[in-house]
Design an enzyme around this catalytic site. Structure first.
Site, short mmCIF file in Angstrom:
data_model
loop_
_atom_site.label_atom_id
_atom_site.label_comp_id
_atom_site.label_asym_id
_atom_site.label_seq_id
_atom_site.Cartn_x
_atom_site.Cartn_y
_atom_site.Cartn_z
N GLU A 1 29.65 5.79 50.95
CA GLU A 1 28.23 5.53 51.24
C GLU A 1 27.92 4.05 51.45
O GLU A 1 27.25 3.41 50.62
CB GLU A 1 27.35 6.11 50.13
CG GLU A 1 27.27 7.62 50.15
CD GLU A 1 26.18 8.16 49.21
OE1 GLU A 1 25.69 7.41 48.37
OE2 GLU A 1 25.85 9.33 49.36
N GLU B 1 29.12 15.55 50.45
CA GLU B 1 28.57 15.80 49.11
C GLU B 1 27.32 16.65 49.27
O GLU B 1 26.34 16.21 49.88
CB GLU B 1 28.20 14.49 48.41
CG GLU B 1 29.38 13.55 48.22
CD GLU B 1 28.98 12.24 47.53
OE1 GLU B 1 27.85 12.12 47.04
OE2 GLU B 1 29.82 11.31 47.52
C1 GAL Z 1 25.90 9.86 45.98
C2 GAL Z 1 27.23 9.19 45.69
C3 GAL Z 1 27.99 9.92 44.61
C4 GAL Z 1 27.09 10.26 43.45
C5 GAL Z 1 25.94 11.08 43.97
C6 GAL Z 1 25.00 11.53 42.88
O1 GAL Z 1 25.01 8.96 46.55
O2 GAL Z 1 28.03 9.10 46.82
O3 GAL Z 1 29.06 9.12 44.17
O4 GAL Z 1 26.65 9.09 42.86
O5 GAL Z 1 25.21 10.29 44.88
O6 GAL Z 1 23.95 12.31 43.42
#
Ligand code: GAL
Length: 667
Positions: free
Chosen positions: A153, A340
């Site tokens: 990110e 994710e």
């Molecule tokens: C994203 C990040 C992850 C985790 C997640 C939590 O922004 O890539 O590592 O922190 O959020 O929602």
């Protein structure tokens, strides 16, 4: 480069983000098997594992990661490995504190969380290449490893720009290369204003801490400079991975509504873009200002379908969009992953509700319909330590199955065939316009993303599939092209749009289109600069409306009320279809049409929807008047019908259950 179409699975596949380094080794084989049994095919690992892989300078400990990869492999899971650079370890930072970035107050951002580095730091660049090479040599040809994610990110936690140290030191040289002589920079930035002229490049600092407003041209160039640094930083990793890990894909997990860098520039050279979808956090935290509280409450447990779709529609074609960079586009969009996917509650928004029953499935189905080939849930097991202990996983802290996992399992019953998403409508997007727009909003509730979301959301509410593409992309495939907030329009861009309309494409522009020249100044001959001929108008007035101030608009489908922004035009060939009523703009055109081009000057969701519906009909694009919270998305000969509301909805003779979807054959 890998041919991503060769690796596109015929059906949507699922995965998860796992952190073997967070749990004892005796869990690894069990977790891998459980993932496999739950129907998952991929696992992404190691993006924050640098301190375990290299606990001391150049003394690598691969043993644990070797073992973890073997466990996934043995269970039949495919592994996506990450480069390690989102979290440089303490020993490296203390040896080279100059790696640390500076915030907008000029302060050093300290070690102790993540993303604590300056993209311009030469010493960090060296370590980034070194550790990427070490990873690639170790795992680049491992049969379980199918692809790579670079870093994690970019830009998260406002890290796309550092305002001191290495970036500050490199900026003058970047400017020298761009302008050659400082007089040219003074001219381009309008530095005669307030006596801001420089007599040498090395007098120039990052744009922070000025007594009052920053010069927008200075801000724009700093944004371009920092964006280039990220692209360069990633390119160095990509070159190593391409050589050492042949046949594997390379992607990056981009962020919701991240604005700090030009994503087209950074995505160039990747096989496809991924993004991280957190629908509930997105609505609470990233919804454009002015999003009303009632709407946030209504969608608190599902997220807003159009905000999620906006990100899908953007990232799906991101890696194909080289046009804005003066490079050939890559043609067919190469696909997309959700690296994710929220599967329970998040921990980082002001409020973090549990998702509604069915929401995890609905998010997955929507992601598929908008072009995702893989949806990978964050994370396998909830963390029991440190910053994210309040965040859900598919397993709870105590390793029992959480609600999301039951929904993921049940997805096995539905077939989600992959294939391209074919849209006849495009929304144009450009990060330079975003930077300029948001630097001088002029009306507190008006933002670039807010304006783009208003137009994109209106199209989605009309049942239309939308591609979000670069403002200089090839437009020949589209019947309708919408430019909601492209405030920066060069002569070349204007000529491309004109060419598209001559070939029959209909163009709709929102307010503030072509306010600015590429350097950030306004057009001396007035707005909309080089688009005046195409749109058949000249800007007459623009008005900034506080939330309690409304501007009436009359015309077909009306009356309407504009909020936030209202601009009017002097007609130069166009015809006014809607005019302002009352107030300083009384009687002046609010919407004007000229051949295939239309400009909407009043910011009003109902007016935008009405005008777009009319243009779509005229262009022969079918329009469906959808009930609130019902959405349609089409892919690979199927139509996904979605009900995002907490109530059953009657729609075209069927009852749609609350928070649910159906996959139908497209008519
Ligand atoms: C994203 C990040 C992850 C985790 C997640 C939590 O922004 O890539 O590592 O922190 O959020 O929602």
């Amino acid at each position: 480069m890998t041919d991503p179409s060769a690796s596109t699975p015929p059906h949507l596949l699922l995965g998860s983000c796992d952190y073997p380094e967070h749990v004892p080794q005796n869990r690894w084989a069990r977790y891998a098997q459980q993932q496999k049994d739950a129907g998952l095919a991929f696992v992404r690992i190691a993006e924050f594992a640098w301190s375990r892989i290299e606990p001391h300078p150049e003394r690598y400990d691969w043993s644990w990661l070797d073992h973890a990869v073997e466990q996934y492999h043995a269970a039949g899971l495919k592994v996506v490995l990450c480069t390690l650079t989102a979290t440089p370890p303490a020993w490296l930072i203390r040896a080279h504190p100059e790696i640390l970035p500076h915030d907008e107050q000029g302060r050093v951002r300290e070690f102790g969380s993540r993303r604590h580095y300056d993209f311009a730091s030469p010493v960090y660049r060296e370590h980034s290449r070194r550790v990427t090479l070490a990873m690639a040599l170790r795992y680049g040809r491992h049969p379980a490893v199918v692809g790579w994610q670079t870093d994690n990110e970019f830009g998260c936690h406002a890290t796309s720009r550092s305002y001191g140290g290495a970036s500050a030191a490199a900026f003058p040289e970047w400017l020298r290369r761009k302008y050659s002589v400082v007089e040219r920079l003074n001219e381009a930035w309008g530095n005669v204003f307030w006596s801001m002229e420089y007599s040498a490049f090395d007098q120039i600092r990052p744009p922070i801490l000025t007594v009052t407003e920053l010069n927008p041209s200075h801000v724009l160039d700093y944004a371009r400079f920092c964006s280039g640094l990220i692209a360069e930083f990633q390119r160095e990793q990509v070159e190593i991975l391409r050589e050492m890990s042949p046949g594997r894909f390379i992607t990056h997990n981009f962020m919701i509504f991240e604005s700090g860098f030009d994503h087209y520039e950074v995505a160039w050279g990747l096989d496809f873009a991924s993004w991280d979808s957190y629908p509930l956090g997105m609505l609470e935290f990233f919804a454009p200002p002015g999003t009303d509280d009632e709407l946030k409450t209504r969608y608190a447990r599902t997220g807003h379908p159009d905000l999620i779709a906006l990100n899908h529609d953007l990232y799906r074609s991101l890696a194909a969009g080289g046009a804005g960079l003066g490079r050939e586009g890559k043609g067919t969009p190469p696909g997309m992953w959700i690296m994710e996917q929220q599967c329970g509650q998040v921990n980082w928004a002001p409020y973090n509700p549990l998702p509604a029953d069915g929401a995890v499935q609905l998010w997955t189905a929507q992601a598929w319909a908008h072009g995702a080939d893989v949806v990978s849930y964050f994370r396998w097991r909830a963390a029991t330590m440190a910053q994210e202990v309040m965040h859900s996983g598919l397993l709870r802290h105590d390793e029992t199955e959480d609600r999301g996992l039951a929904e993921v399992r049940a997805l096995e019953q539905t077939q989600f065939p992959t294939g391209p998403v074919r849209s006849r409508v495009a929304v144009l997007h450009d990060y330079e316009s975003l930077w300029l727009y948001d630097q001088q909003r002029h009306s507190a509730t008006m933002t670039y993303w807010g304006q783009l979301a208003a137009y994109h959301g209106a199209l989605r509410s009309l049942g239309v599939d939308v591609d979000i593409v670069h403002a200089d992309a090839d437009l020949s495939a589209y019947a309708v092209v919408v430019a909601p907030a492209i405030t920066l329009v060069s002569d070349i861009r204007a000529a491309r749009w004109a060419q598209a309309t001559e070939r029959g494409t209909r163009l709709v522009c929102g307010p503030r289109t072509a306010f600015r020249m590429p350097g950030g100044q306004t057009w001396p001959e007035g707005q909309p600069g080089p688009l005046s001929g195409l749109l058949g108008v000249k800007l007459l007035q623009f008005d900034s409306l506080r939330p309690t101030l409304r501007q009436d608009v009359t015309g077909p489908g009306g009356p309407f009320q504009a909020g936030g922004w209202a601009e009017s035009y002097r007609l130069q060939g166009a015809e006014a279809t809607h005019v302002y009523a009352g107030g300083p703009l009384h009687g002046q055109p609010a919407v004007a049409t000229h051949g295939n081009a239309t400009v909407i000057g009043a910011h009003s969701p109902t007016l935008i929807r009405t005008v777009l519906a009319e243009v779509l009909r005229a262009a022969g694009v079918p329009v469906t008047d959808l009930p609130d919270g019902v959405r349609l998305s089409r892919r690979a000969g199927r139509t996904l019908v979605q009900n995002w509301t907490a109530d059953p909805v009657q729609w075209q003779g069927r009852t749609l259950a609350p928070v649910s979807f159906e996959v139908l054959d497209s008519a």
